[in-house]
Design an enzyme around this catalytic site. Structure first.
Site, PDB file in Angstrom:
ATOM      1  N   ASP A   1       0.830  -1.207   0.000  1.00 33.15           N
ATOM      2  CA  ASP A   1       0.000   0.000   0.000  1.00 33.15           C
ATOM      3  C   ASP A   1       0.869   1.263   0.000  1.00 33.15           C
ATOM      4  OD1 ASP A   1      -2.343   1.403  -0.059  1.00 33.15           O
ATOM      5  OD2 ASP A   1      -2.819   1.153   2.071  1.00 33.15           O
TER       6      ASP A   1
ATOM      7  N   HIS B   1       2.488   3.422  -9.073  1.00 34.77           N
ATOM      8  CA  HIS B   1       2.203   2.002  -9.360  1.00 34.77           C
ATOM      9  C   HIS B   1       3.368   1.352 -10.106  1.00 34.77           C
ATOM     10  CE1 HIS B   1      -1.694   2.364  -7.671  1.00 34.77           C
ATOM     11  NE2 HIS B   1      -2.206   3.117  -8.618  1.00 34.77           N
TER      12      HIS B   1
ATOM     13  N   LEU C   1      10.515 -20.849  -4.021  1.00 27.28           N
ATOM     14  CA  LEU C   1       9.560 -19.937  -3.374  1.00 27.28           C
ATOM     15  C   LEU C   1       8.175 -20.027  -4.038  1.00 27.28           C
ATOM     16  CD1 LEU C   1       9.009 -17.450  -1.475  1.00 27.28           C
ATOM     17  CD2 LEU C   1       9.738 -16.021  -3.402  1.00 27.28           C
TER      18      LEU C   1
ATOM     19  N   LEU D   1      -7.030  -4.672   7.425  1.00 30.49           N
ATOM     20  CA  LEU D   1      -6.874  -5.795   6.497  1.00 30.49           C
ATOM     21  C   LEU D   1      -7.428  -5.488   5.105  1.00 30.49           C
ATOM     22  CD1 LEU D   1      -7.653  -9.062   8.514  1.00 30.49           C
ATOM     23  CD2 LEU D   1      -5.539  -8.476   7.337  1.00 30.49           C
TER      24      LEU D   1
ATOM     25  N   SER E   1      -7.738  -5.529  -5.215  1.00 30.61           N
ATOM     26  CA  SER E   1      -8.854  -6.042  -4.410  1.00 30.61           C
ATOM     27  C   SER E   1     -10.167  -5.971  -5.184  1.00 30.61           C
ATOM     28  CB  SER E   1      -8.980  -5.231  -3.108  1.00 30.61           C
ATOM     29  OG  SER E   1      -9.539  -3.960  -3.370  1.00 30.61           O
TER      30      SER E   1
ATOM     31  N   GLU F   1     -12.564  -4.421  -4.264  1.00 35.29           N
ATOM     32  CA  GLU F   1     -13.021  -3.030  -4.105  1.00 35.29           C
ATOM     33  C   GLU F   1     -12.244  -2.065  -5.008  1.00 35.29           C
ATOM     34  OE1 GLU F   1     -12.260  -5.073  -1.424  1.00 35.29           O
ATOM     35  OE2 GLU F   1     -14.378  -5.501  -1.069  1.00 35.29           O
TER      36      GLU F   1
ATOM     37  N   TRP G   1     -11.888  -2.017  -8.083  1.00 36.91           N
ATOM     38  CA  TRP G   1     -12.585  -1.679  -9.332  1.00 36.91           C
ATOM     39  C   TRP G   1     -13.299  -0.341  -9.200  1.00 36.91           C
ATOM     40  CZ3 TRP G   1     -11.288  -4.674 -13.287  1.00 36.91           C
ATOM     41  CH2 TRP G   1     -10.947  -6.017 -13.052  1.00 36.91           C
TER      42      TRP G   1
ATOM     43  N   TRP H   1       3.071   7.881  -2.476  1.00 32.73           N
ATOM     44  CA  TRP H   1       4.487   7.988  -2.868  1.00 32.73           C
ATOM     45  C   TRP H   1       4.613   8.908  -4.080  1.00 32.73           C
ATOM     46  CZ3 TRP H   1       7.478   6.700  -7.167  1.00 32.73           C
ATOM     47  CH2 TRP H   1       8.863   6.536  -6.939  1.00 32.73           C
TER      48      TRP H   1
HETATM   49  C1  IPE Z   1      -5.589  -2.749  -0.287  1.00 28.97           C
HETATM   50  O1  IPE Z   1      -5.190  -1.429  -0.420  1.00 28.97           O
HETATM   51  C2  IPE Z   1      -5.565  -3.463  -1.616  1.00 28.97           C
HETATM   52  C3  IPE Z   1      -4.240  -3.685  -2.191  1.00 28.97           C
HETATM   53  C4  IPE Z   1      -3.102  -3.384  -1.638  1.00 28.97           C
HETATM   54  C5  IPE Z   1      -4.234  -4.322  -3.477  1.00 28.97           C
HETATM   55  P1  IPE Z   1      -6.224  -0.237  -0.613  1.00 28.97           P
HETATM   56  O2  IPE Z   1      -5.427   0.992  -0.757  1.00 28.97           O
HETATM   57  O3  IPE Z   1      -7.187  -0.563  -1.703  1.00 28.97           O
HETATM   58  O4  IPE Z   1      -7.031  -0.271   0.768  1.00 28.97           O
HETATM   59  P2  IPE Z   1      -7.858   0.856   1.517  1.00 28.97           P
HETATM   60  O5  IPE Z   1      -8.845   1.404   0.537  1.00 28.97           O
HETATM   61  O6  IPE Z   1      -6.892   1.903   1.978  1.00 28.97           O
HETATM   62  O7  IPE Z   1      -8.494   0.154   2.670  1.00 28.97           O
HETATM   63  C1  IPE Z   2      -1.448   0.201  -3.479  1.00 25.75           C
HETATM   64  O1  IPE Z   2      -1.224   1.583  -3.489  1.00 25.75           O
HETATM   65  C2  IPE Z   2      -1.737  -0.359  -4.858  1.00 25.75           C
HETATM   66  C3  IPE Z   2      -3.122  -0.816  -5.059  1.00 25.75           C
HETATM   67  C4  IPE Z   2      -4.078  -0.829  -4.161  1.00 25.75           C
HETATM   68  C5  IPE Z   2      -3.461  -1.316  -6.381  1.00 25.75           C
HETATM   69  P1  IPE Z   2      -2.452   2.604  -3.512  1.00 25.75           P
HETATM   70  O2  IPE Z   2      -2.829   2.864  -4.921  1.00 25.75           O
HETATM   71  O3  IPE Z   2      -3.553   2.127  -2.648  1.00 25.75           O
HETATM   72  O4  IPE Z   2      -1.767   3.902  -2.901  1.00 25.75           O
HETATM   73  P2  IPE Z   2      -2.398   4.925  -1.857  1.00 25.75           P
HETATM   74  O5  IPE Z   2      -2.934   4.105  -0.720  1.00 25.75           O
HETATM   75  O6  IPE Z   2      -3.485   5.644  -2.578  1.00 25.75           O
HETATM   76  O7  IPE Z   2      -1.266   5.801  -1.459  1.00 25.75           O
HETATM   77 MG    MG Z   3      -4.025   2.383  -0.697  1.00 21.38          MG
END
Ligand code: IPE
Ligand code: IPE
Ligand code: MG
Length: 244
Positions: free
Chosen positions: A23, A40, A134, A198, A68, A70, A72, A28
């Site tokens: 995350d 990304h 692994l 989580l 996830s 979510e 989408w 970043w």
């Molecule tokens: C969780 O991160 C999903 C992934 C790392 C793929 P999110 O950035 O989507 O989670 P929330 O929205 O902060 O809970």
């Molecule tokens: C995690 O980084 C990557 C995915 C969930 C796909 P985020 O895109 O959630 O980055 P933040 O949380 O917005 O900084």
């Molecule tokens: Mg995030």
């Protein structure tokens, strides 16, 4: 310094299965006044480095939350950028992982992905199926609640078909109906970026998992940060409900 930490980690007992919620890519990028997509792309580099670091440490199982159920709900432009990144990752990385003996698996409902991505995923699993190194699992369109609902549906269908009785449904049969049927439960779950939740990852599987939360944003998470999380884990006392 990083090498010292890595040596300490090698001396201690390694967790068998490490799960990671990657995350902070967006934050970043924002910190550098760049678009989220740049974060990304940098996140994929961090993923590559951690996988190779885990091979070097002789870890057994490493599981990443990649996308996830979510996610989408993000802007269409970001979702499509992430799909392009996934395509490129699968096309570029799988051969090198195969060479290093990595076995790749994917968890999550695949039907929602474009057919070319599904083919790349199926191909990566088939190519690496016999590898004994692994075990890398990438969760894509994964949701812990959806996984549990699908497992309940599978078991109910087996009961309806007369293949299983209600009394035969126990924890081990339930586990066998999950996407993670081939994986041990995670011993350690790491989440980067300071969030302490989580977000629907491995809900069933994390019943006795140890958690390490770090403020480091995912693109900055490297081998030294992995080693530090492993060291943190090694200082924990896991009691599993017993008297320590
Ligand atoms: C969780 O991160 C999903 C992934 C790392 C793929 P999110 O950035 O989507 O989670 P929330 O929205 O902060 O809970
Ligand atoms: C995690 O980084 C990557 C995915 C969930 C796909 P985020 O895109 O959630 O980055 P933040 O949380 O917005 O900084
Ligand atoms: Mg995030």
């Amino acid at each position: 310094m990083a090498t010292d930490v890595a040596n300490d980690v090698r001396r201690g007992a390694l967790p068998r299965h490490v799960a990671i919620i990657m995350d902070g890519n967006g934050r970043w990028a924002r910190a550098q006044a760049r678009p989220r997509s740049v974060g990304h792309t940098a996140g994929v580099e961090a993923l590559r480095e951690i996988v190779h670091g885990a091979v070097d440490l002789d870890l057994e199982y490493l599981t990443f939350f990649g996308f996830s159920t979510e996610n989408w709900k993000r802007p269409a432009e970001e979702v499509s950028f992430l799909m392009g990144l996934l395509r490129r990752y699968l096309k570029r990385e799988v051969a090198g992982l195969h060479e290093r003996g990595v076995r790749l698996r994917f968890i999550g409902a695949r039907a929602r992905f474009d057919s070319d991505i599904r083919a790349l995923i199926d191909g990566a699993e088939a190519l690496t199926a016999e590898n004994g190194g692994l075990n890398v699992t990438i969760a894509l369109n994964y949701g812990g609640r959806e996984e549990i609902v699908l497992a309940a549906q599978r078991l109910a269908a087996a009961v309806a078909a007369g293949e299983l009785s209600v009394e035969e449904i126990d924890e081990s049969r339930f586990q066998a109906a999950l996407f993670t049927c081939d994986l041990p439960a995670p011993d350690l779950l790491i989440r980067t970026s300071g969030e302490q939740r989580l977000s629907n990852f491995l809900l069933w599987q994390s019943a006795y998992t140890e958690f390490v939360f770090t403020d480091v944003l995912w693109p900055d998470f490297g081998r030294a940060e992995l080693a530090a999380a492993l060291e943190d884990y090694q200082a924990r006392d896991r009691r599993f409900g017993t008297v320590g």
